[in-house]
Design an enzyme around this catalytic site. Structure first.
Site, PDB file in Angstrom:
ATOM      1  N   ARG A  63      11.424  -6.208   4.845  1.00  0.00           N
ATOM      2  CA  ARG A  63      11.282  -4.755   4.635  1.00  0.00           C
ATOM      3  C   ARG A  63      12.357  -4.005   5.416  1.00  0.00           C
ATOM      4  O   ARG A  63      12.667  -4.341   6.553  1.00  0.00           O
ATOM      5  CB  ARG A  63       9.897  -4.302   5.087  1.00  0.00           C
ATOM      6  CG  ARG A  63       9.710  -2.792   5.034  1.00  0.00           C
ATOM      7  CD  ARG A  63       8.258  -2.372   4.999  1.00  0.00           C
ATOM      8  NE  ARG A  63       7.500  -2.739   6.184  1.00  0.00           N
ATOM      9  CZ  ARG A  63       6.195  -2.523   6.317  1.00  0.00           C
ATOM     10  NH1 ARG A  63       5.507  -1.972   5.339  1.00  0.00           N
ATOM     11  NH2 ARG A  63       5.573  -2.880   7.423  1.00  0.00           N
ATOM     12  N   LYS A  66       0.833  -1.208   0.000  1.00  0.00           N
ATOM     13  CA  LYS A  66       0.000   0.000   0.000  1.00  0.00           C
ATOM     14  C   LYS A  66       0.870   1.262   0.000  1.00  0.00           C
ATOM     15  O   LYS A  66       0.648   2.169  -0.781  1.00  0.00           O
ATOM     16  CB  LYS A  66      -0.927   0.016   1.233  1.00  0.00           C
ATOM     17  CG  LYS A  66      -1.868  -1.192   1.289  1.00  0.00           C
ATOM     18  CD  LYS A  66      -2.833  -1.104   2.453  1.00  0.00           C
ATOM     19  CE  LYS A  66      -2.175  -1.157   3.822  1.00  0.00           C
ATOM     20  NZ  LYS A  66      -1.460  -2.442   4.089  1.00  0.00           N
ATOM     21  N   ARG A 117      -9.496   0.634   9.085  1.00  0.00           N
ATOM     22  CA  ARG A 117      -9.097  -0.752   9.342  1.00  0.00           C
ATOM     23  C   ARG A 117     -10.166  -1.532  10.083  1.00  0.00           C
ATOM     24  O   ARG A 117      -9.983  -2.708  10.353  1.00  0.00           O
ATOM     25  CB  ARG A 117      -7.827  -0.753  10.185  1.00  0.00           C
ATOM     26  CG  ARG A 117      -6.555  -1.151   9.404  1.00  0.00           C
ATOM     27  CD  ARG A 117      -5.422  -0.991  10.362  1.00  0.00           C
ATOM     28  NE  ARG A 117      -4.208  -1.676  10.098  1.00  0.00           N
ATOM     29  CZ  ARG A 117      -3.122  -1.132   9.564  1.00  0.00           C
ATOM     30  NH1 ARG A 117      -3.149   0.078   9.084  1.00  0.00           N
ATOM     31  NH2 ARG A 117      -2.007  -1.831   9.474  1.00  0.00           N
ATOM     32  N   ARG A 145      11.561  -2.312  11.177  1.00  0.00           N
ATOM     33  CA  ARG A 145      10.518  -1.877  12.118  1.00  0.00           C
ATOM     34  C   ARG A 145      10.307  -2.953  13.169  1.00  0.00           C
ATOM     35  O   ARG A 145      10.289  -4.139  12.849  1.00  0.00           O
ATOM     36  CB  ARG A 145       9.206  -1.634  11.352  1.00  0.00           C
ATOM     37  CG  ARG A 145       9.041  -0.226  10.849  1.00  0.00           C
ATOM     38  CD  ARG A 145       7.872  -0.082   9.903  1.00  0.00           C
ATOM     39  NE  ARG A 145       6.623  -0.627  10.398  1.00  0.00           N
ATOM     40  CZ  ARG A 145       5.465  -0.557   9.723  1.00  0.00           C
ATOM     41  NH1 ARG A 145       5.430   0.025   8.534  1.00  0.00           N
ATOM     42  NH2 ARG A 145       4.376  -1.075  10.227  1.00  0.00           N
ATOM     43  N   ARG A 191      -0.137  -9.473  13.353  1.00  0.00           N
ATOM     44  CA  ARG A 191      -0.715  -8.424  12.497  1.00  0.00           C
ATOM     45  C   ARG A 191      -1.577  -9.036  11.399  1.00  0.00           C
ATOM     46  O   ARG A 191      -2.613  -8.479  11.039  1.00  0.00           O
ATOM     47  CB  ARG A 191       0.408  -7.571  11.901  1.00  0.00           C
ATOM     48  CG  ARG A 191       1.051  -6.673  12.941  1.00  0.00           C
ATOM     49  CD  ARG A 191       2.347  -6.098  12.446  1.00  0.00           C
ATOM     50  NE  ARG A 191       2.156  -5.130  11.386  1.00  0.00           N
ATOM     51  CZ  ARG A 191       3.100  -4.800  10.510  1.00  0.00           C
ATOM     52  NH1 ARG A 191       4.287  -5.371  10.573  1.00  0.00           N
ATOM     53  NH2 ARG A 191       2.848  -3.900   9.593  1.00  0.00           N
TER      54      ARG A 191
HETATM   55  P1  ADP Z   1       2.239  -1.846   3.230  1.00  0.00           P
HETATM   56  O1  ADP Z   1       2.304  -0.343   3.154  1.00  0.00           O
HETATM   57  O2  ADP Z   1       1.016  -2.404   2.570  1.00  0.00           O
HETATM   58  O3  ADP Z   1       2.456  -2.402   4.595  1.00  0.00           O
HETATM   59  P2  ADP Z   1       4.824  -1.685   1.790  1.00  0.00           P
HETATM   60  O4  ADP Z   1       4.512  -0.789   0.624  1.00  0.00           O
HETATM   61  O5  ADP Z   1       5.600  -1.096   2.901  1.00  0.00           O
HETATM   62  O6  ADP Z   1       3.452  -2.393   2.331  1.00  0.00           O
HETATM   63  O7  ADP Z   1       5.561  -2.982   1.208  1.00  0.00           O
HETATM   64  C1  ADP Z   1       5.992  -4.030   2.080  1.00  0.00           C
HETATM   65  C2  ADP Z   1       7.331  -4.581   1.587  1.00  0.00           C
HETATM   66  O8  ADP Z   1       7.143  -5.249   0.341  1.00  0.00           O
HETATM   67  C3  ADP Z   1       8.397  -3.507   1.345  1.00  0.00           C
HETATM   68  O9  ADP Z   1       9.649  -4.040   1.713  1.00  0.00           O
HETATM   69  C4  ADP Z   1       8.332  -3.251  -0.176  1.00  0.00           C
HETATM   70  O10 ADP Z   1       9.597  -2.851  -0.696  1.00  0.00           O
HETATM   71  C5  ADP Z   1       7.927  -4.630  -0.695  1.00  0.00           C
HETATM   72  N1  ADP Z   1       7.031  -4.581  -1.866  1.00  0.00           N
HETATM   73  C6  ADP Z   1       6.042  -3.690  -2.103  1.00  0.00           C
HETATM   74  N2  ADP Z   1       5.404  -3.989  -3.261  1.00  0.00           N
HETATM   75  C7  ADP Z   1       6.009  -5.105  -3.751  1.00  0.00           C
HETATM   76  C8  ADP Z   1       5.803  -5.934  -4.922  1.00  0.00           C
HETATM   77  N3  ADP Z   1       4.828  -5.658  -5.812  1.00  0.00           N
HETATM   78  N4  ADP Z   1       6.607  -7.001  -5.074  1.00  0.00           N
HETATM   79  C9  ADP Z   1       7.572  -7.295  -4.152  1.00  0.00           C
HETATM   80  N5  ADP Z   1       7.819  -6.566  -3.060  1.00  0.00           N
HETATM   81  C10 ADP Z   1       7.045  -5.486  -2.851  1.00  0.00           C
HETATM   82  P1  AMP Z   2       0.992   0.068   9.295  1.00  0.00           P
HETATM   83  O1  AMP Z   2       2.152   1.005   9.147  1.00  0.00           O
HETATM   84  O2  AMP Z   2      -0.187   0.476   8.447  1.00  0.00           O
HETATM   85  O3  AMP Z   2       1.377  -1.370   9.092  1.00  0.00           O
HETATM   86  O4  AMP Z   2       0.487   0.217  10.806  1.00  0.00           O
HETATM   87  C1  AMP Z   2       1.332  -0.092  11.898  1.00  0.00           C
HETATM   88  C2  AMP Z   2       0.498  -0.219  13.170  1.00  0.00           C
HETATM   89  O5  AMP Z   2      -0.131   1.036  13.469  1.00  0.00           O
HETATM   90  C3  AMP Z   2      -0.651  -1.222  13.096  1.00  0.00           C
HETATM   91  O6  AMP Z   2      -0.232  -2.564  13.356  1.00  0.00           O
HETATM   92  C4  AMP Z   2      -1.584  -0.686  14.205  1.00  0.00           C
HETATM   93  O7  AMP Z   2      -1.118  -0.992  15.489  1.00  0.00           O
HETATM   94  C5  AMP Z   2      -1.427   0.835  14.012  1.00  0.00           C
HETATM   95  N1  AMP Z   2      -2.427   1.352  13.051  1.00  0.00           N
HETATM   96  C6  AMP Z   2      -2.179   1.882  11.818  1.00  0.00           C
HETATM   97  N2  AMP Z   2      -3.321   2.260  11.224  1.00  0.00           N
HETATM   98  C7  AMP Z   2      -4.322   1.939  12.090  1.00  0.00           C
HETATM   99  C8  AMP Z   2      -5.735   2.052  12.038  1.00  0.00           C
HETATM  100  N3  AMP Z   2      -6.381   2.559  10.972  1.00  0.00           N
HETATM  101  N4  AMP Z   2      -6.454   1.603  13.111  1.00  0.00           N
HETATM  102  C9  AMP Z   2      -5.844   1.096  14.195  1.00  0.00           C
HETATM  103  N5  AMP Z   2      -4.513   0.946  14.303  1.00  0.00           N
HETATM  104  C10 AMP Z   2      -3.743   1.375  13.259  1.00  0.00           C
END
Ligand code: ADP
Ligand code: AMP
Length: 216
Positions: free
Chosen positions: A127, A13, A88, A160, A171
Site C-alpha cells: 500500500r 474498506k 473494532r 504507513r 495488526r
Molecule cells: P483497509 O481500509 O481495509 O485497510 P485499503 O482500502 O486501504 O484497506 O486497501 C489496502 C490496500 O489494498 C491498498 O493498497 C489498496 O489499493 C489495495 N486494494 C484494495 N482493494 C483491493 C482489491 N479488491 N484488490 C486488490 N487490491 C486492493
Molecule cells: P486503520 O487505518 O483502520 O488500519 O487503523 C490504524 C490504527 O489505528 C489501528 O491499528 C489502531 O491502532 C488504530 N485504530 C483505528 N481504529 C480503531 C478502533 N476502532 N479502535 C481502536 N484502535 C483503532
C-alpha cells in the site's frame, strides 16, 4: 442509512468506503484516518493514540468511542454514516448501539469484506498512501500514474509506519483476537452480509453497492 464496513486491515474498506459513501450520500468516517489526523495535528488524543498505533495494538475503547461519537453527531453526518475501522471491539459495538439509540438512530447494515490473511498482508505491505489527500494506491493492484507520486498532484506517496511487515503481523493478530468476534455479534442481530473481498476493486464495489441499495 448507517452502514459498517467490517474486515481485516487491508481488506479494502477505505477503498470501497470512498466510492460507496459518495454514491449513497453517506459521510465516510474512518477511525484510522481520524486518529492519524489527530496525530498530525499534535492533539492530546493523537499523542495518546501514537504508541498503540505504532505497535499494531488497538487504541483504548473509551478514547475511540468518544472520538467517533463526536463525529457521528456532527451535522455533516446527519444523512447517515459509512463506518470504516470502527467498531473494532465488542465494547465499541455496544457503545455505538447506545450512542445511535440516544440519537433515535441505528445501524442498518454491516458488510464484512472477507479476505484471507496472506492476501491482506500483501495488500498492506504494497500500500502507498498520500499524506495530503488520503488517496490510497497499491504498487501492483492500483499503481499511481507516476511511480511513487499521487495522481492528484499532491506530491510523494508514503508507506504507513504500521504497514511495515512486523507491525502488519501484529495488526492481523489483533484483528483475529478482538475484531473478528464482531462478525458473530452482528450476525445475531440479523445485520451481517458477507462479501468476497478478494476479487477486483470493481467486483467488490458492485457487491457492496448492491447491498447498500437493498438496505435503503
Ligand atoms: P483497509 O481500509 O481495509 O485497510 P485499503 O482500502 O486501504 O484497506 O486497501 C489496502 C490496500 O489494498 C491498498 O493498497 C489498496 O489499493 C489495495 N486494494 C484494495 N482493494 C483491493 C482489491 N479488491 N484488490 C486488490 N487490491 C486492493
Ligand atoms: P486503520 O487505518 O483502520 O488500519 O487503523 C490504524 C490504527 O489505528 C489501528 O491499528 C489502531 O491502532 C488504530 N485504530 C483505528 N481504529 C480503531 C478502533 N476502532 N479502535 C481502536 N484502535 C483503532
Amino acid at each position: 442509512m448507517n452502514v459498517i464496513l467490517l474486515g481485516p486491515p487491508g481488506a479494502g474498506k477505505g477503498t470501497q468506503a470512498k466510492r460507496t459513501a459518495a454514491a449513497f450520500g453517506l459521510k465516510h468516517l474512518s477511525s484510522g484516518d481520524i486518529l492519524r489526523a489527530e496525530r498530525k495535528a499534535g492533539t492530546e488524543l493523537g499523542r495518546k493514540a501514537q504508541s498503540y498505533m505504532d505497535r499494531g495494538a488497538l487504541v483504548p475503547d473509551e478514547l475511540v468511542v468518544a472520538m467517533m461519537a463526536d463525529h457521528i453527531a456532527r451535522p455533516d453526518a446527519a444523512k447517515g454514516v459509512l463506518l470504516d475501522g470502527f467498531p473494532r471491539t465488542r465494547a465499541q459495538a455496544e457503545a455505538l448501539d447506545r450512542e445511535l439509540a440516544r440519537m433515535g438512530n441505528r445501524i442498518d447494515l454491516v458488510i464484512d469484506l472477507a479476505v484471507p490473511d496472506d492476501d491482506v498482508a500483501g495488500r498492506l505491505t504494497g500500500r502507498r498512501s498520500c499524506p495530503k489527500c488520503g488517496a490510497v494506491y497499491h504498487i501492483r493492484f492500483h499503481p499511481p500514474k507516476t511511480d511513487g507520486m499521487c495522481d492528484g498532484g499532491c506530491g510523494a506517496l508514503v508507506v504507513r509506519e504500521d504497514d511495515k511487515e512486523a507491525v502488519v503481523r501484529q495488526r492481523l493478530k489483533t484483528y483475529h483476537e478482538q475484531t473478528e468476534p464482531l462478525i458473530a455479534y452482528y450476525r445475531e442481530k440479523g445485520l451481517l452480509r458477507q462479501v468476497d473481498g478478494s476479487r477486483s476493486v470493481d467486483q467488490v464495489g458492485a457487491a457492496v453497492d448492491a447491498l447498500c441499495r437493498g438496505a435503503q
